[in-house]
Design an enzyme around this catalytic site. Structure first.
Site, PDB file in Angstrom:
ATOM      1  N   THR A 144     -13.944  -4.497   5.483  1.00 21.10           N
ATOM      2  CA  THR A 144     -12.671  -3.854   5.196  1.00 21.10           C
ATOM      3  C   THR A 144     -11.529  -4.683   5.771  1.00 21.10           C
ATOM      4  OG1 THR A 144     -13.834  -1.766   5.484  1.00 21.10           O
ATOM      5  CG2 THR A 144     -11.439  -1.671   5.341  1.00 21.10           C
ATOM      6  N   GLN A 145     -10.619  -5.064   4.918  1.00 18.74           N
ATOM      7  CA  GLN A 145      -9.482  -5.833   5.410  1.00 18.74           C
ATOM      8  C   GLN A 145      -8.184  -5.066   5.267  1.00 18.74           C
ATOM      9  OE1 GLN A 145      -9.588 -10.032   4.438  1.00 18.74           O
ATOM     10  NE2 GLN A 145     -11.720  -9.775   3.801  1.00 18.74           N
TER      11      GLN A 145
END
Lengths: 274, 266
Positions: free
Chosen positions: A50-51
Site C-alpha cells: 500500500t502506497q
C-alpha cells in the site's frame, strides 16, 4: 530500458523483456496459505505494498476531562474526494473501558478492529480475572503498527485510543509509522490543524483537563467538529461522540452538525451566478 | 529391568488404569530436595533446601527469578527445570513486549500445564522430571502460589511443599494454615523455615549455604533473601523464634516436629 511510457509501472512482458528480469523477484506465499495481508501477490506480478490509502476517514478528536475521555469522529468514508460512504462508524468499542477511533484507510481499520476483537475474545475466554486495559491495548496497537511499517507495508491509519484504567484517564494516538503519542487532547488528520489549537487553548484556560467538566468538554468537541466540518472538505456533518468514564463506554447515536451552523447569508447574496 | 510390562512407554495404560511412566516422573520429583511455598493475603514466600554433590561442590540452585513479579522453586531434574524456567522467562518477556503487562501467573501456569500434558500423551516423549512451585503477584488478583507437576497437574495452594520428605513440611503447614492469610513477610518466612526444617535429614541443619528464600508480593519485586538477612532469619529459627503470632503457638510446633520425624519413614 523501456522507452514506451504506457508500459511504465506495469508488469514487464516476458516476450519483450530484453534483460531477462522476468518474472520479477517476489515473495512466495507459503504453501497452504491463501493470502496474507502484505504478503504474496497475483501470479507473475511483483509484490506491491500500500502506497496510499483508498477509502479514507478524516479527523478523529480526543479530549480528556475530569472524569474520563471523550472522542469524536464523523461518519464519512471518502473515496478520494467523493463522499462515498456516509454511515461508517469510526469509533469502535474495544472493551468495557477502551475505545479506538480511526482516521485513514477504512479497510485497514476494519482489519485492526478484527485483530483487537480477536485479542479481547481471547482474554475473555481465559476467564481468569485479567483483561487487557487501555495502556495494554495501546502497546499492542503500537507493536502492530511498528511491525507493519518495518515490513515497508504500513497500515495507513492514525489511531486514537481512549480509556480509563485504575482511575487514570488515558488518551493516545499511533500513526502509520508506529509513533506513539499521549496527550490530554488529540486531533488527527486535518483536525490536527483545525482542532488542536482550539483544544489546547481551552485546556490552557481551564488549567488542565482535570478542571474540565463533561459538559464543557462535550461542548468544546462539538465546536471543534463544527469547525472541521466547515473547513475540511473531506468531512461530514454526521458525527458520533464516545465517552469513556469509570462507568464504562458509551458511543452516541449519530448527531447532526447542520442545526449549529448558519447558511442564511447566501439568501441575500447577488451575483456569482445566484 | 522393567517393573512390569506396562511401563515401557508413556502412552501405554496398565490394566489398572495407570500410566506408569508418569508415575515414575512423579517419583523423580520426590527425589529432589524439598521446596516449600506459603501465601499470605499480600505476599508469597518460596523456600528450598539446596544440596551439594560433595564437600568441594557448590550447592545446586533451587530458586529462579522468572520476572519481577514471579519466581519459582524446583524439585527434580534441574536440567528440565532450566528448560521450563527459560520458557517462563521468554513468555514473560513476550507479554511485556506485546502488551506492556506482566504475564498473569495463572496464564503462565496453564501454559506449562499444556506443555507438560503433551509429554504425557505422545509416544516417544517423556514427561518433565521436575516439579515447580510458582509464586506470583499481580495487581488485579494479588499473590498466588501454584504447584506444577510432571503429570501436568497445576494446582493453586495457600501453602504447599514438594520434594524429599515434603510430607513433613506439609504436616507443619497444615497445622498453621490458619495464620498464613494475615501473616506479614517476617512471619511468613519464619513459617517457611520451620516447614523447611521438617524436611531435613537427621542431624542436618539449615545454614547459609543450604537454605534459599525468595519472596514476592505487594509493592515488592521478586527478591532472594541471602547473606546477613538470611542469617538473621536462621538465627531466629535457631533461637526458637516463633513464626506464630503467639509465642505459645510455636512451642507445640516444635513438639510436633520431633514426633513427625520419629514417624517419618521416607
Amino acid at each position: 530500458m523501456d522507452h514506451f511510457p504506457t508500459n511504465w509501472g506495469n508488469p514487464r512482458n516476458e516476450d519483450g523483456e530484453s534483460y531477462n528480469t522476468y518474472p520479477m523477484a517476489s515473495n512466495k506465499v507459503p504453501q497452504g496459505v491463501q493470502q496474507i495481508a502484505g504478503y504474496g501477490h497475483a501470479s507473475g506480478h511483483p509484490t506491491t505494498h500500500t502506497q496510499s490509502p483508498v477509502v479514507t476517514g478524516t479527523s478523529v478528536l480526543g479530549l480528556k476531562f475530569k472524569d474520563g475521555v471523550l472522542m469524536a469522529a464523523d461518519n464519512l468514508a471518502s473515496y478520494g474526494s467523493l463522499a462515498r460512504f456516509r454511515d461508517v462508524e469510526r469509533l469502535h468499542k474495544v472493551s468495557d473501558f477502551t475505545v479506538i477511533g480511526a482516521s485513514g484507510d477504512i479497510s485497514d481499520f476494519q482489519y485492526v478492529k478484527h485483530l483487537l476483537d480477536a485479542q479481547m475474545i481471547k482474554e475473555y475466554n481465559a476467564d481468569d480475572g485479567h483483561s487487557l486495559a487501555t495502556p495494554h491495548v495501546f502497546e499492542y496497537l503500537w507493536r502492530i503498527m511498528y511491525n507493519r511499517r518495518s515490513k515497508m507495508n504500513p497500515l495507513w491509519n492514525t489511531f486514537v485510543l481512549g480509556g480509563v484504567h485504575k482511575g487514570e484517564n488515558f488518551l493516545g494516538a499511533i500513526d502509520l509509522k508506529g509513533t506513539p503519542y499521549q496527550s490530554p487532547s488529540i486531533a488527527t488528520g486535518f483536525g490536527s490543524h483545525l482542532a488542536t489549537p482550539m483544544l489546547r487553548k481551552a485546556l490552557d484556560n481551564a488549567g488542565g483537563s482535570e478542571n474540565l467538566t463533561r459538559e464543557e468538554a462535550e461542548k468544546l468537541l462539538v465546536e471543534c467538529m463544527k469547525v472541521c466540518w466547515l473547513r475540511d472538505a473531506r468531512s461530514s456533518f454526521k458525527y458520533q461522540i464516545a465517552a469513556i468514564t469509570s462507568q464504562g463506554v458509551s458511543i452516541s447515536e449519530p448527531h447532526d452538525l447542520r442545526p449549529l451552523t448558519y447558511w442564511e447569508h447566501g439568501r441575500d447574496v447577488r451575483g456569482y451566478g445566484a | 529391568m522393567f517393573r512390569n510390562q506396562y511401563d515401557n512407554d508413556i502412552s501405554t495404560w496398565s490394566p489398572q488404569g495407570r500410566l506408569h511412566q508418569i508415575e515414575y516422573a512423579l517419583e523423580a520429583v520426590k527425589q529432589g530436595s524439598a521446596a516449600v511455598g506459603i501465601r499470605s493475603n499480600t505476599h508469597v514466600v518460596i523456600l528450598a533446601l539446596k544440596r551439594s554433590s560433595g564437600e568441594l561442590a557448590a550447592h545446586q540452585q533451587k530458586l529462579f527469578r522468572i520476572d519481577n513479579h514471579m519466581g519459582i522453586a524446583i524439585a527434580g531434574l534441574v536440567s528440565d527445570a532450566r528448560v521450563l524456567s527459560n520458557f517462563m522467562r521468554t513468555e514473560c518477556m513476550k507479554s511485556k513486549m506485546l502488551y506492556d503487562r506482566p504475564l498473569p501467573g495463572s496464564r503462565l501456569v496453564s501454559m506449562i500445564g499444556d506443555k507438560a500434558q503433551i509429554n504425557t500423551q505422545n509416544y516417544g516423549r517423556r514427561p518433565y522430571g521436575v516439579g515447580l512451585l510458582v509464586g506470583s503477584y499481580d495487581e488485579e488478583t494479588g499473590p498466588h502460589l501454584y504447584e506444577c507437576l510432571p503429570n501436568a497437574n497445576c494446582l493453586e495452594y495457600v501453602a504447599v511443599s514438594i520434594g524429599a520428605k515434603s510430607q513433613s513440611a506439609k504436616t507443619y503447614l497444615e497445622k498453621f494454615a490458619k495464620e498464613f492469610p494475615e501473616a506479614d513477610e517476617d512471619a511468613l518466612i519464619m513459617h517457611g523455615l520451620h516447614a523447611l526444617r521438617e524436611t531435613l535429614q537427621q542431624e542436618k541443619e539449615l545454614n547459609l549455604n543450604n537454605a534459599a528464600i525468595g519472596i514476592v508480593g505487594k509493592d515488592k519485586d521478586w527478591e532472594l533473601i541471602e547473606g546477613d538477612r538470611l542469617k538473621a532469619y536462621l538465627d531466629r529459627l535457631e533461637a526458637g523464634g516463633g513464626a506464630s503470632t503467639t509465642a505459645a503457638g510455636d512451642a507445640p510446633a516444635e513438639g510436633a516436629s520431633t514426633e513427625d520425624n520419629a514417624m517419618e519413614t521416607d
